[in-house]
Design a protein around this motif. Structure first.
Motif, mmCIF file in Angstrom:
data_model
loop_
_atom_site.group_PDB
_atom_site.id
_atom_site.type_symbol
_atom_site.label_atom_id
_atom_site.label_comp_id
_atom_site.label_asym_id
_atom_site.label_seq_id
_atom_site.Cartn_x
_atom_site.Cartn_y
_atom_site.Cartn_z
ATOM 1 N N PHE A 90 2.602 -57.777 -43.088
ATOM 2 C CA PHE A 90 2.445 -59.232 -42.987
ATOM 3 C C PHE A 90 1.707 -59.587 -41.702
ATOM 4 O O PHE A 90 1.814 -58.894 -40.686
ATOM 5 N N ASP A 91 0.964 -60.682 -41.764
ATOM 6 C CA ASP A 91 0.257 -61.162 -40.575
ATOM 7 C C ASP A 91 1.206 -61.783 -39.563
ATOM 8 O O ASP A 91 0.932 -61.763 -38.352
ATOM 9 N N LEU A 92 2.301 -62.365 -40.047
ATOM 10 C CA LEU A 92 3.251 -63.036 -39.162
ATOM 11 C C LEU A 92 4.647 -62.941 -39.770
ATOM 12 O O LEU A 92 4.813 -63.167 -40.972
ATOM 13 N N ILE A 93 5.621 -62.623 -38.937
ATOM 14 C CA ILE A 93 7.029 -62.610 -39.356
ATOM 15 C C ILE A 93 7.776 -63.661 -38.545
ATOM 16 O O ILE A 93 7.715 -63.667 -37.314
ATOM 17 N N LEU B 206 12.227 -54.905 -40.307
ATOM 18 C CA LEU B 206 11.185 -55.756 -39.744
ATOM 19 C C LEU B 206 10.042 -54.925 -39.181
ATOM 20 O O LEU B 206 8.867 -55.307 -39.289
ATOM 21 N N ASP B 207 10.369 -53.778 -38.574
ATOM 22 C CA ASP B 207 9.320 -52.877 -38.086
ATOM 23 C C ASP B 207 8.402 -52.452 -39.232
ATOM 24 O O ASP B 207 7.170 -52.433 -39.096
ATOM 25 N N VAL C 137 7.955 -60.732 -33.284
ATOM 26 C CA VAL C 137 8.386 -61.658 -34.329
ATOM 27 C C VAL C 137 8.738 -62.988 -33.662
ATOM 28 O O VAL C 137 9.117 -63.037 -32.489
ATOM 29 N N LEU C 138 8.608 -64.057 -34.415
ATOM 30 C CA LEU C 138 8.831 -65.402 -33.896
ATOM 31 C C LEU C 138 10.138 -65.956 -34.447
ATOM 32 O O LEU C 138 10.326 -66.042 -35.662
ATOM 33 N N MET D 53 -6.281 -64.319 -47.941
ATOM 34 C CA MET D 53 -5.109 -65.188 -47.800
ATOM 35 C C MET D 53 -4.119 -64.552 -46.825
ATOM 36 O O MET D 53 -3.741 -63.393 -46.985
ATOM 37 N N ARG D 54 -3.715 -65.310 -45.811
ATOM 38 C CA ARG D 54 -2.825 -64.777 -44.793
ATOM 39 C C ARG D 54 -1.406 -64.665 -45.348
ATOM 40 O O ARG D 54 -0.916 -65.565 -46.026
ATOM 41 N N LYS D 55 -0.761 -63.547 -45.011
ATOM 42 C CA LYS D 55 0.563 -63.252 -45.547
ATOM 43 C C LYS D 55 1.615 -63.476 -44.464
ATOM 44 O O LYS D 55 1.527 -62.909 -43.371
ATOM 45 N N ILE D 56 2.607 -64.296 -44.808
ATOM 46 C CA ILE D 56 3.646 -64.640 -43.845
ATOM 47 C C ILE D 56 5.012 -64.343 -44.463
ATOM 48 O O ILE D 56 5.269 -64.715 -45.615
ATOM 49 N N LEU D 57 5.868 -63.707 -43.684
ATOM 50 C CA LEU D 57 7.233 -63.405 -44.108
ATOM 51 C C LEU D 57 8.191 -64.288 -43.328
ATOM 52 O O LEU D 57 8.119 -64.358 -42.091
ATOM 53 N N ILE D 58 9.091 -64.952 -44.034
ATOM 54 C CA ILE D 58 10.149 -65.742 -43.410
ATOM 55 C C ILE D 58 11.478 -65.097 -43.760
ATOM 56 O O ILE D 58 11.803 -64.921 -44.940
ATOM 57 N N VAL D 59 12.227 -64.722 -42.740
ATOM 58 C CA VAL D 59 13.503 -64.045 -42.928
ATOM 59 C C VAL D 59 14.606 -65.096 -42.835
ATOM 60 O O VAL D 59 14.836 -65.688 -41.785
ATOM 61 N N GLY D 60 15.281 -65.345 -43.958
ATOM 62 C CA GLY D 60 16.346 -66.336 -43.985
ATOM 63 C C GLY D 60 15.972 -67.542 -44.824
ATOM 64 O O GLY D 60 14.847 -68.042 -44.748
ATOM 65 N N ALA D 61 16.916 -67.985 -45.650
ATOM 66 C CA ALA D 61 16.691 -69.126 -46.534
ATOM 67 C C ALA D 61 17.514 -70.311 -46.064
ATOM 68 O O ALA D 61 18.266 -70.914 -46.827
ATOM 69 N N GLY D 62 17.361 -70.637 -44.780
ATOM 70 C CA GLY D 62 18.042 -71.791 -44.230
ATOM 71 C C GLY D 62 17.149 -73.009 -44.217
ATOM 72 O O GLY D 62 16.050 -73.017 -44.779
ATOM 73 N N HIS D 63 17.604 -74.041 -43.548
ATOM 74 C CA HIS D 63 16.922 -75.334 -43.580
ATOM 75 C C HIS D 63 15.506 -75.247 -43.003
ATOM 76 O O HIS D 63 14.542 -75.705 -43.624
#
Length: 418
Positions: free
Chosen positions: A140-143, A133-134, A290-291, A1-11
């Motif tokens: 994580f596979d994607l940040i 983040l470093d 990071v994206l 299962m690919r692991k993704i991190l999202i920074v921020g709880a916005g819209h």
């Protein structure tokens, strides 16, 4: 299962997080605020959830509020010169039975964050630095960075090749009760005004933490008449000044807000904002990528109220890109491609914002006067103008070009036997 991190709880970040969770990804959201802190925090700029965006939310069972929110099925747009109304048009939010809603960000984000955790998503309440983040890049596979202030925002360079306009904006907003209804329309109609001497006014029914009320939002260039907040006045003084500005520049609005009262002690907002576009890929000290997404990389001009429309479309474009990418590494080329997928919509939205915010820098273009005059006569034209808020890409097909606009007006007149 690919692991993704999202920074921020916005819209944008939470919309994407729910979408990824639905498709079986291991998703973590890290945010500096808990849902309780979001609920009890300061208000943010009010935004529309337009009909198409609302359908995207329903796809992931994220429309929690339509039964409680004022359903904005029509919008009225005014043009003012010298405090005198030149013209106005009224259009439907959707060609069918769809509608627009507006929900206090504190309510929406807190509910979405709690729901994400209830569904099995991981939530970490903690501030994040570039050094963090470093470290996370090895886990994580994607940040994806969905918060653009502070040092995280500095990861993303300005991209003048996509958007060169830099027009600092001043915003003032108040949540208010005791608003007089539109004397001719539904109590849930939205109002907007374009003024020649000052800026824009967006006046909409909204669902706040205290229930339905109205949001009065003023946007102007820095140093212009509606930039009346350099001393950051208290809530009551701010509302008084806002009423005075409507009295001077948009009198019909003043008639509706003259007796208005603030909802509570946290009902006002003053903010400065500069529209910009940034490079979507940030480089960490270790060389990792990071994206960035939504407001981090595309800060919309608040003149047109398109921020949440942009963020929803960005979340959907990134979700589609991730799903299509399968098990391949999330390279820099992937990140640029995901942003380009969103930018197909975003550049048209940016063009609409640019058009709307500069249309009166000189005299109003003659073809716009013709369009507004025809829109006040033919409902088909006013509907198309208002429904363009949902899909700004349509404006390039008719509104921006004088010849295309006149051709469309002539076609409508012919269909009506005129």
């Amino acid at each position: 299962m690919r692991k993704i991190l999202i920074v921020g709880a916005g819209h944008a970040g939470l919309h994407l997080a729910h979408g990824l969770l639905t498709h079986g990804y291991d998703v973590t959201v890290i945010t500096g605020q808990s849902s309780t802190e979001i609920r009890t925090g300061k208000p943010s700029i009010s935004q529309f959830t337009l009909p198409t965006a609302l359908e995207y939310e329903r796809k992931f069972d994220l429309d929690f509020w339509s039964a409680l929110s004022p359903q904005i099925r029509e919008q009225k747009l005014f043009m003012y010169v010298g405090g005198e109304k030149v013209t106005s048009l009224t259009g439907s939010s959707h060609p069918g039975n769809g509608y627009t809603v507006s929900v206090d960000r504190r309510v929406k984000m807190a509910d979405w964050l709690e729901s994400f955790e209830d569904r099995g998503g991981k939530v970490v309440i903690h501030g994040v630095t570039v050094s963090d983040l470093d470290y996370f890049s090895r886990m994580f596979d994607l940040i994806i960075v969905a918060v653009g202030h502070g040092e995280l925002g500095q990861l993303f360079d300005h991209d003048s090749s996509r958007f060169s306009g830099a027009r600092p904006r001043s915003l003032a907003q108040a949540y208010i009760y005791d608003v007089w209804p539109d004397p001719e329309e539904s109590e849930n109609i939205g109002w907007a005004a374009i003024t020649q001497e000052a800026g824009n006014i967006i006046f909409i029914p909204i669902l706040s933490q205290e229930g339905p009320c109205h949001s009065l939002l003023m946007v102007d260039k820095k140093g212009s008449p509606m930039d009346a907040w350099p001393d950051r006045p208290g809530p009551q003084e701010q509302l008084r000044r806002m009423k005075d500005l409507t009295r001077k520049y948009a009198p019909a609005f003043f008639e509706r807000v003259r007796d208005a009262e603030l909802v509570d002690g946290r009902s006002t907002l003053v903010e400065d904002l500069t529209p910009q576009v940034r490079n979507p890929v940030g480089t960490l000290p270790s060389g990792g990528k990071v994206l960035g997404m939504a407001d981090v990389v595309v800060t919309m001009d608040p003149f047109v109220g398109q921020s949440w429309n942009n963020s929803t479309r960005c979340a959907e474009a990134y979700l589609d890109s991730i799903l299509a990418h399968g098990d391949q590494p999330f390279s820099e080329d992937f990140m640029v491609g995901a942003f380009d997928r969103f930018w197909e919509f975003g550049q048209d939205n940016q063009a609409w914002a640019e058009f709307a915010s500069t249309m009166w820098e000189q005299d109003l273009p003659a073809h716009l006067e013709n369009v507004m005059g025809a829109a006040s006569q033919y409902r088909e034209i006013s509907d198309r103008w208002i429904q363009g808020w949902d899909l700004p890409s349509d404006y390039k097909n008719w509104l921006f070009d004088p010849e295309a606009a006149q051709k469309y007006i002539d076609e409508v007149k012919a269909r009506n036997g005129d």
